[in-house]
Motif scaffolding. Structure first.
Motif, PDB file in Angstrom:
ATOM      1  N   VAL A  30       8.102  15.400   5.364  1.00  0.00           N
ATOM      2  CA  VAL A  30       7.275  15.460   6.347  1.00  0.00           C
ATOM      3  C   VAL A  30       8.209  16.090   7.724  1.00  0.00           C
ATOM      4  N   CYS A  34       4.721  12.876  14.186  1.00  0.00           N
ATOM      5  CA  CYS A  34       3.246  12.503  14.140  1.00  0.00           C
ATOM      6  C   CYS A  34       2.598  12.102  12.827  1.00  0.00           C
ATOM      7  N   ASP A  35       3.194  13.145  11.938  1.00  0.00           N
ATOM      8  CA  ASP A  35       2.866  13.047  10.416  1.00  0.00           C
ATOM      9  C   ASP A  35       3.309  12.040   9.547  1.00  0.00           C
ATOM     10  N   LEU A  37       3.654   8.649   9.483  1.00  0.00           N
ATOM     11  CA  LEU A  37       2.950   7.233   9.254  1.00  0.00           C
ATOM     12  C   LEU A  37       1.693   7.523   8.281  1.00  0.00           C
ATOM     13  N   SER A  38       1.125   8.699   8.451  1.00  0.00           N
ATOM     14  CA  SER A  38       0.049   9.122   7.475  1.00  0.00           C
ATOM     15  C   SER A  38       0.478   9.571   6.333  1.00  0.00           C
ATOM     16  N   LYS A  39       1.434  10.136   6.134  1.00  0.00           N
ATOM     17  CA  LYS A  39       2.236  10.599   5.111  1.00  0.00           C
ATOM     18  C   LYS A  39       2.480   9.455   4.012  1.00  0.00           C
ATOM     19  N   GLN A  41       1.556   6.616   4.356  1.00  0.00           N
ATOM     20  CA  GLN A  41       0.258   5.792   3.930  1.00  0.00           C
ATOM     21  C   GLN A  41      -0.376   6.364   2.562  1.00  0.00           C
ATOM     22  N   GLN A  42      -0.246   7.716   2.678  1.00  0.00           N
ATOM     23  CA  GLN A  42      -0.588   8.402   1.174  1.00  0.00           C
ATOM     24  C   GLN A  42       0.078   8.261   0.009  1.00  0.00           C
ATOM     25  N   ASP A  44       2.919   6.135  -0.428  1.00  0.00           N
ATOM     26  CA  ASP A  44       3.265   4.736  -0.573  1.00  0.00           C
ATOM     27  C   ASP A  44       4.842   4.765  -1.110  1.00  0.00           C
TER      28      ASP A  44
END
Length: 172
Positions: A30, A34-35, A37-39, A41-42, A44
């Motif tokens: 990453v 900004c990316d 936390l979403s990465k 989550q995907q 883990d």
């Protein structure tokens, strides 16, 4: 072992991923905070290698939400602007380890795996320049990043302080 590398220097992150994948890590990169936390989550992750300075953002702010979402994740903060104040803050926020750049692959591996074997403590005293850098960082942290307030407290001109802050810290 799933390693999320959060680093704004794409070339450096790619080299890290390639080297660490040779040691059993499945790596995802990453490049923007900004990316992250979403990465995460995907992906883990079981491990996170986080740069402190991400373009204009501070990677320290990602430690708490990552720790809340992944309490057993092993987190290492990596920075080119190391100071005692930021190390303490990183640990307080939930990082497991803190490394100053440049760090070799073996050192990063030891930090990621929590292997403290063969760690040696340097007995050499800090140089005057390094002590000054640490004191400035501590005072800046106490003033919540306010350069003007820090300059007043240190009895230093604001521009002088800004010049000192732009320099990388002096090694011991």
């Amino acid at each position: 072992m799933r390693l999320l590398i959060i680093e704004d220097d794409v070339a450096y992150a790619t080299v890290l991923a390639r080297r660490l994948s040779q040691h059993g890590f499945s790596c995802e990169l990453v490049n923007h905070s900004c990316d992250a936390l979403s990465k995460a989550q995907q992906f883990d992750p079981s491990h996170v290698l986080l740069d402190m300075k991400l373009n204009n953002d501070n990677g320290l702010h990602l430690i708490k939400p990552l720790r809340a979402a992944y309490p057993s994740c092993h987190m290492v903060l990596l920075t080119g602007f190391a100071s005692i104040a930021t190390a303490v803050e990183a640990m307080r926020f939930g990082a497991n380890d803190y490394l100053a750049k440049p760090a070799d692959t073996l050192t990063i591996l030891k930090a990621l795996t929590g292997d403290k074997a063969e760690c040696t403590i340097e007995e050499a005293p800090m140089s005057a320049e390094r002590l000054e850098w640490e004191h400035i960082q501590q005072t800046l942290n106490a003033n919540n990043g306010n350069v003007s307030a820090t300059a007043r407290q240190l009895d230093m001109h604001r521009r002088t302080l800004q010049r000192k802050l732009q320099k990388k810290p002096v090694q011991r």
